[in-house]
Write a protein that holds these residues in place. Structure first.
Motif, PDB file in Angstrom:
ATOM      1  N   TYR B  48      67.423  95.914  37.730  1.00 28.97           N
ATOM      2  CA  TYR B  48      67.157  94.687  37.423  1.00 28.97           C
ATOM      3  C   TYR B  48      68.526  93.890  37.642  1.00 28.97           C
ATOM      4  O   TYR B  48      68.615  92.809  38.279  1.00 28.97           O
ATOM      5  CB  TYR B  48      66.756  94.469  36.175  1.00 28.97           C
ATOM      6  N   LEU B  50      71.097  94.708  39.252  1.00 31.11           N
ATOM      7  CA  LEU B  50      71.212  94.878  40.789  1.00 31.11           C
ATOM      8  C   LEU B  50      70.820  93.710  41.540  1.00 31.11           C
ATOM      9  O   LEU B  50      71.407  92.907  42.370  1.00 31.11           O
ATOM     10  CB  LEU B  50      71.030  96.012  41.373  1.00 31.11           C
ATOM     11  N   ILE B  51      69.577  93.430  41.173  1.00 29.33           N
ATOM     12  CA  ILE B  51      68.914  92.268  41.706  1.00 29.33           C
ATOM     13  C   ILE B  51      69.387  91.152  41.235  1.00 29.33           C
ATOM     14  O   ILE B  51      69.566  90.053  42.368  1.00 29.33           O
ATOM     15  CB  ILE B  51      67.311  92.418  41.596  1.00 29.33           C
ATOM     16  N   GLN B  52      69.529  90.620  40.108  1.00 28.78           N
ATOM     17  CA  GLN B  52      70.414  89.631  39.671  1.00 28.78           C
ATOM     18  C   GLN B  52      71.530  89.337  40.479  1.00 28.78           C
ATOM     19  O   GLN B  52      71.707  88.048  40.886  1.00 28.78           O
ATOM     20  CB  GLN B  52      70.622  89.716  38.201  1.00 28.78           C
ATOM     21  N   GLU B  54      72.612  90.416  43.236  1.00 31.45           N
ATOM     22  CA  GLU B  54      72.294  90.187  44.698  1.00 31.45           C
ATOM     23  C   GLU B  54      71.737  88.673  44.913  1.00 31.45           C
ATOM     24  O   GLU B  54      72.421  88.188  45.878  1.00 31.45           O
ATOM     25  CB  GLU B  54      71.186  91.087  45.015  1.00 31.45           C
ATOM     26  N   ASN B  55      70.908  88.422  44.071  1.00 30.03           N
ATOM     27  CA  ASN B  55      70.539  86.788  44.002  1.00 30.03           C
ATOM     28  C   ASN B  55      71.606  85.851  43.857  1.00 30.03           C
ATOM     29  O   ASN B  55      71.599  84.854  44.374  1.00 30.03           O
ATOM     30  CB  ASN B  55      69.317  86.681  43.082  1.00 30.03           C
ATOM     31  N   MET B  56      72.542  86.199  42.859  1.00 27.67           N
ATOM     32  CA  MET B  56      73.691  85.166  42.543  1.00 27.67           C
ATOM     33  C   MET B  56      74.386  85.123  43.903  1.00 27.67           C
ATOM     34  O   MET B  56      74.682  84.062  44.343  1.00 27.67           O
ATOM     35  CB  MET B  56      74.515  85.561  41.468  1.00 27.67           C
ATOM     36  N   GLU B  57      74.610  86.188  44.659  1.00 29.05           N
ATOM     37  CA  GLU B  57      75.502  86.395  45.941  1.00 29.05           C
ATOM     38  C   GLU B  57      74.685  85.209  46.981  1.00 29.05           C
ATOM     39  O   GLU B  57      75.263  84.909  47.615  1.00 29.05           O
ATOM     40  CB  GLU B  57      75.776  87.841  46.412  1.00 29.05           C
ATOM     41  N   ALA B  58      73.514  85.795  47.056  1.00 26.64           N
ATOM     42  CA  ALA B  58      72.612  85.026  47.869  1.00 26.64           C
ATOM     43  C   ALA B  58      72.477  83.536  47.959  1.00 26.64           C
ATOM     44  O   ALA B  58      72.545  82.814  48.975  1.00 26.64           O
ATOM     45  CB  ALA B  58      71.080  85.512  47.869  1.00 26.64           C
ATOM     46  N   ALA B  59      72.513  83.139  46.578  1.00 26.10           N
ATOM     47  CA  ALA B  59      72.467  81.745  46.425  1.00 26.10           C
ATOM     48  C   ALA B  59      73.739  80.956  46.741  1.00 26.10           C
ATOM     49  O   ALA B  59      73.835  79.744  47.000  1.00 26.10           O
ATOM     50  CB  ALA B  59      72.171  81.353  44.968  1.00 26.10           C
ATOM     51  N   PHE B  60      74.822  81.738  46.756  1.00 25.70           N
ATOM     52  CA  PHE B  60      76.004  81.034  47.265  1.00 25.70           C
ATOM     53  C   PHE B  60      76.325  81.351  48.859  1.00 25.70           C
ATOM     54  O   PHE B  60      77.241  80.760  49.244  1.00 25.70           O
ATOM     55  CB  PHE B  60      77.284  81.606  46.201  1.00 25.70           C
ATOM     56  N   ASN B  61      75.477  82.065  49.402  1.00 20.50           N
ATOM     57  CA  ASN B  61      75.697  82.250  50.783  1.00 20.50           C
ATOM     58  C   ASN B  61      74.241  82.264  51.490  1.00 20.50           C
ATOM     59  O   ASN B  61      73.580  83.271  51.958  1.00 20.50           O
ATOM     60  CB  ASN B  61      76.362  83.694  50.826  1.00 20.50           C
ATOM     61  N   SER B  62      73.929  81.032  51.423  1.00 22.18           N
ATOM     62  CA  SER B  62      72.552  80.879  52.204  1.00 22.18           C
ATOM     63  C   SER B  62      72.703  79.733  53.333  1.00 22.18           C
ATOM     64  O   SER B  62      71.768  79.391  53.583  1.00 22.18           O
ATOM     65  CB  SER B  62      71.763  80.277  51.185  1.00 22.18           C
TER      66      SER B  62
END
Lengths: 145, 71
Positions: B48, B50-52, B54-62
């Motif tokens: 869980y 790890l997914i959190q 990854e999502n934070m990284e994705a939100a800043f790199n979209s």
């Protein structure tokens, strides 16, 4: 209604198309309402954004993974799907969240935990699949095919 | 944080409907069995998190524009 978005500024959106993430998205548990935005310049229907309705700065780039990896088949627990309400087979769609760094060749898709949306109920959830898929799957080379 | 000592075969009950059973203890590894209603997802914390992350990284790199300009 008009909505401020991270990548497109203020745009007109249909409130009837808001997707409800009852648990939020891991890491952003407080954002519950999202809208799926299509990338107009993308003729292959490959890329999307999911934009938070309540937080302008929160948006994720998504990819329709089946278009680049036809055998992508995440298995998700039935009890997790039941949180999305009733559905027929065609109602469920899934997308994968992208990380797009400065060097786009390094872009990755989270194949382990797809965003699953039930179009019948407009409920969505990020579900951790039971497959051994990668969280950071490099996909740039797949896009070129 | 609540700390409880349990032996192999013993369990704890959370919120009247989730039971966590100690199935086996082997050195520093503990095997747990979880009995929960089907509507309660059970994840290993590290997955869980790890997914959190990854999502934070994705939100800043979209920024998809970067991808398109490269086509």
């Amino acid at each position: 209604m008009k909505l401020n978005t991270k990548h497109f500024g203020e745009i007109e959106v249909d409130e009837n198309k808001f997707i409800n993430f009852e648990d939020g998205i891991p890491g952003f548990e407080n954002s519950r309402r999202f809208i799926l935005l299509k990338d107009d310049k993308d003729k292959d229907d490959l890329f999307y954004w999911i934009q938070s309705v309540d937080d302008t700065e929160l948006a994720f780039a998504l990819i329709d993974m089946l278009k680049v990896m036809p055998d992508y088949d995440p298995m998700v627990p039935v009890e997790e799907l039941s949180a999305l309400g009733e559905f027929e087979n065609d109602d469920l769609v899934n997308y994968n969240i992208l990380v797009i760094p400065q060097d786009v060749k390094e872009m990755t898709a989270n194949l382990l935990a797809p965003i699953v949306i039930n179009n019948a109920t407009l409920k969505g959830k990020q579900i951790i699949s039971t497959n051994d898929y990668e969280v950071k799957c490099k996909i740039f080379d797949m896009l070129k095919k | 944080m609540l700390a409880l000592t349990r032996k192999k075969g013993e369990s704890i009950i959370i919120n009247d409907n989730v039971e966590v059973v100690v199935i086996a203890v082997n050195g520093d590894q503990v095997k747990l069995g979880i009995v929960a209603p089907k509507n309660i997802p059970v994840h290993r914390k590290e997955v869980y998190e790890l997914i959190q992350k990854e999502n934070m990284e994705a939100a800043f790199n979209s920024n998809l524009d970067a991808v398109r300009s490269n086509d």
